[in-house]
Design a protein around this motif. Sequence first.
Motif, PDB file in Angstrom:
ATOM      1  N   ILE A 169      -5.790   0.341   2.893  1.00 31.53           N
ATOM      2  CA  ILE A 169      -5.259   1.281   3.882  1.00 31.53           C
ATOM      3  C   ILE A 169      -3.986   0.862   4.622  1.00 31.53           C
ATOM      4  N   PRO A 170      -2.767   1.325   4.045  1.00 31.90           N
ATOM      5  CA  PRO A 170      -1.385   0.862   4.864  1.00 31.90           C
ATOM      6  C   PRO A 170      -1.194   1.497   6.386  1.00 31.90           C
ATOM      7  N   GLN A 171      -0.806   0.793   7.228  1.00 34.52           N
ATOM      8  CA  GLN A 171      -0.544   1.197   8.629  1.00 34.52           C
ATOM      9  C   GLN A 171       0.841   1.480   8.854  1.00 34.52           C
ATOM     10  N   ASN A 172       1.383   2.492   9.416  1.00 31.15           N
ATOM     11  CA  ASN A 172       2.453   2.896   9.535  1.00 31.15           C
ATOM     12  C   ASN A 172       3.474   2.985   8.263  1.00 31.15           C
ATOM     13  N   GLY A 173       4.958   3.028   8.408  1.00 24.42           N
ATOM     14  CA  GLY A 173       5.433   3.270   7.217  1.00 24.42           C
ATOM     15  C   GLY A 173       5.314   4.289   6.330  1.00 24.42           C
ATOM     16  N   ILE A 174       4.989   5.310   7.228  1.00 28.84           N
ATOM     17  CA  ILE A 174       4.282   6.737   6.403  1.00 28.84           C
ATOM     18  C   ILE A 174       5.331   7.306   5.627  1.00 28.84           C
ATOM     19  N   GLU A 175       6.781   7.339   5.762  1.00 26.59           N
ATOM     20  CA  GLU A 175       7.588   7.862   4.934  1.00 26.59           C
ATOM     21  C   GLU A 175       7.611   7.373   3.360  1.00 26.59           C
ATOM     22  N   LEU A 176       6.768   6.162   3.140  1.00 25.78           N
ATOM     23  CA  LEU A 176       6.743   5.720   1.818  1.00 25.78           C
ATOM     24  C   LEU A 176       6.076   6.959   0.899  1.00 25.78           C
ATOM     25  N   ASP A 201     -18.484   4.286  12.665  1.00 31.12           N
ATOM     26  CA  ASP A 201     -18.527   4.478  11.040  1.00 31.12           C
ATOM     27  C   ASP A 201     -17.656   3.423  10.398  1.00 31.12           C
ATOM     28  N   LEU A 202     -16.753   3.289  10.897  1.00 29.80           N
ATOM     29  CA  LEU A 202     -15.583   1.958  10.392  1.00 29.80           C
ATOM     30  C   LEU A 202     -15.261   0.925  11.355  1.00 29.80           C
ATOM     31  N   VAL A 203     -15.178  -0.268  10.917  1.00 31.18           N
ATOM     32  CA  VAL A 203     -14.707  -1.104  11.878  1.00 31.18           C
ATOM     33  C   VAL A 203     -13.655  -1.901  11.238  1.00 31.18           C
ATOM     34  N   ILE A 204     -12.555  -2.056  12.049  1.00 32.11           N
ATOM     35  CA  ILE A 204     -11.136  -2.775  11.534  1.00 32.11           C
ATOM     36  C   ILE A 204     -11.157  -4.016  12.281  1.00 32.11           C
ATOM     37  N   MET A 205     -11.368  -5.188  11.411  1.00 33.66           N
ATOM     38  CA  MET A 205     -11.475  -6.472  12.254  1.00 33.66           C
ATOM     39  C   MET A 205     -10.542  -7.578  11.582  1.00 33.66           C
ATOM     40  N   ASP A 206     -10.639  -8.501  12.121  1.00 37.07           N
ATOM     41  CA  ASP A 206      -9.675  -9.691  11.446  1.00 37.07           C
ATOM     42  C   ASP A 206     -10.815 -10.733  10.657  1.00 37.07           C
ATOM     43  N   VAL A 235     -13.577  -3.167   7.250  1.00 32.42           N
ATOM     44  CA  VAL A 235     -12.356  -3.372   6.646  1.00 32.42           C
ATOM     45  C   VAL A 235     -11.631  -4.759   7.383  1.00 32.42           C
ATOM     46  N   CYS A 236     -10.742  -5.254   6.662  1.00 35.16           N
ATOM     47  CA  CYS A 236     -10.056  -6.543   7.078  1.00 35.16           C
ATOM     48  C   CYS A 236      -8.524  -6.169   7.226  1.00 35.16           C
ATOM     49  N   TYR A 237      -8.124  -6.664   8.465  1.00 35.91           N
ATOM     50  CA  TYR A 237      -6.800  -6.476   8.840  1.00 35.91           C
ATOM     51  C   TYR A 237      -5.756  -7.656   8.369  1.00 35.91           C
ATOM     52  N   MET A 238      -4.826  -7.204   7.543  1.00 33.31           N
ATOM     53  CA  MET A 238      -3.860  -8.293   6.979  1.00 33.31           C
ATOM     54  C   MET A 238      -2.475  -7.659   6.839  1.00 33.31           C
ATOM     55  N   SER A 239      -1.543  -8.701   7.763  1.00 34.63           N
ATOM     56  CA  SER A 239      -0.224  -8.307   8.047  1.00 34.63           C
ATOM     57  C   SER A 239       0.325  -8.767   6.597  1.00 34.63           C
ATOM     58  N   ILE A 240       1.151  -7.896   5.998  1.00 37.38           N
ATOM     59  CA  ILE A 240       2.012  -8.187   4.836  1.00 37.38           C
ATOM     60  C   ILE A 240       3.358  -8.228   4.916  1.00 37.38           C
ATOM     61  N   GLY A 282     -16.372 -10.357   1.418  1.00 37.24           N
ATOM     62  CA  GLY A 282     -17.259  -9.111   1.216  1.00 37.24           C
ATOM     63  C   GLY A 282     -16.945  -7.817   2.038  1.00 37.24           C
ATOM     64  N   PHE A 283     -15.664  -8.039   2.425  1.00 30.06           N
ATOM     65  CA  PHE A 283     -15.150  -6.688   3.203  1.00 30.06           C
ATOM     66  C   PHE A 283     -15.103  -5.496   2.162  1.00 30.06           C
ATOM     67  N   ASP A 284     -15.160  -4.401   2.721  1.00 31.13           N
ATOM     68  CA  ASP A 284     -15.020  -3.080   1.878  1.00 31.13           C
ATOM     69  C   ASP A 284     -13.750  -2.740   1.909  1.00 31.13           C
ATOM     70  N   GLY A 285     -12.672  -3.352   2.518  1.00 33.98           N
ATOM     71  CA  GLY A 285     -11.291  -2.899   2.167  1.00 33.98           C
ATOM     72  C   GLY A 285     -10.175  -3.580   3.106  1.00 33.98           C
ATOM     73  N   VAL A 286      -9.089  -3.329   2.951  1.00 39.15           N
ATOM     74  CA  VAL A 286      -8.079  -3.959   3.812  1.00 39.15           C
ATOM     75  C   VAL A 286      -7.113  -3.031   4.355  1.00 39.15           C
TER      76      VAL A 286
END
Length: 326
Positions: A57-64, A210-215, A244-249, A310-314
């Motif tokens: 799940i990418p956040q922002n940069g929706i123009e891509l 239903d969904l938790v985004i955490m570090d 789901v796990c947060y990760m800055s790339i 064991g996260f379900d996503g990033v």
Amino acid sequence: MVRISQVFFVALILFTSCKKSDEEAEEVNPYYRQEMRNFVIGISQAAKEDHPGFLIIPQNGIELVTIDGEADGAKAMDYLNAIDANGQEDLLYGYNNDNEATLGEERDYIIDFLNVSRNSGNKILVTDYCSTPLKVDDSYAVNQSRNYVSFAANRRELDHIPNYPNPIYAENDDDILAMTQVKNFLYLINPANFTSKSDFIDAVTATNYDLVIMDLFSADNLAFTAGEIEELRIKANGGSRLVVCYMSIGEAEDYRYYWNPLWNSAKPEWLDAVNPDWPGNYKVKYWEPAWQDIIYGNEDSYLSKILNAGFDGVYLDIIDGFEYYD
């Protein structure tokens, strides 16, 4: 008359030069955008190879989502197929100031791109920054009308669980096993207000999101374990949820496990300027292999730690890092 002509001539040269610079910039832009797409696609392929249902799940940069960065342009199908959802901040509230409505022109611009992704089968997760009950209600209702799932965050720091609305919007006791089933989510990536892992786990498991985004890490900088993530999957009403796990790339963070103190005086080639809005965060040349090796592709990478926990996503942040280099 001569003086006016000279001024006009100089102005014409400057205008032509600026126009040429703009055109040159446009010629360069696709590189930075495509390199970010490639980065996300690479992360997706690495994660899904051994974990087929893993969420990207990418956040922002929706123009891509389109090749040329225009809402009516050709879809970037390799990118759209590599992701499962798009996260978007400030759609209805918070673009200029928290608890302030986003202007129609800015809002509509983003919506056109979000719909490209939604119509391609991806979920849209909107985070609006608003605190007044009427604005919170409006955020949830309007996002729902567009078939977006939303979270009204009353603090930009994303460091606590809002107590309004109660019950939470679209609360349910369903077992959530796929992104398509998600009706609401909690964005809680800053654990600073929780004294321990158990304090954090108790607070989250008392909710029915239903969904938790955490570090990946708790306030004491300890990584959550697979057993603890399993605890966090259970809603208060007994249903299951996705974690789901947060990760800055698109930026490096000097408080992360990978940070080398030597970088403070001798920066590696890929490390760029500090983000003036977020001290401790640094722009990165995200296309450089040395930075990408920190993020994914080996057993010591950030992504591997997330997968092993064991996260379900990033949830990938600073996807719009290409704007800095544009």
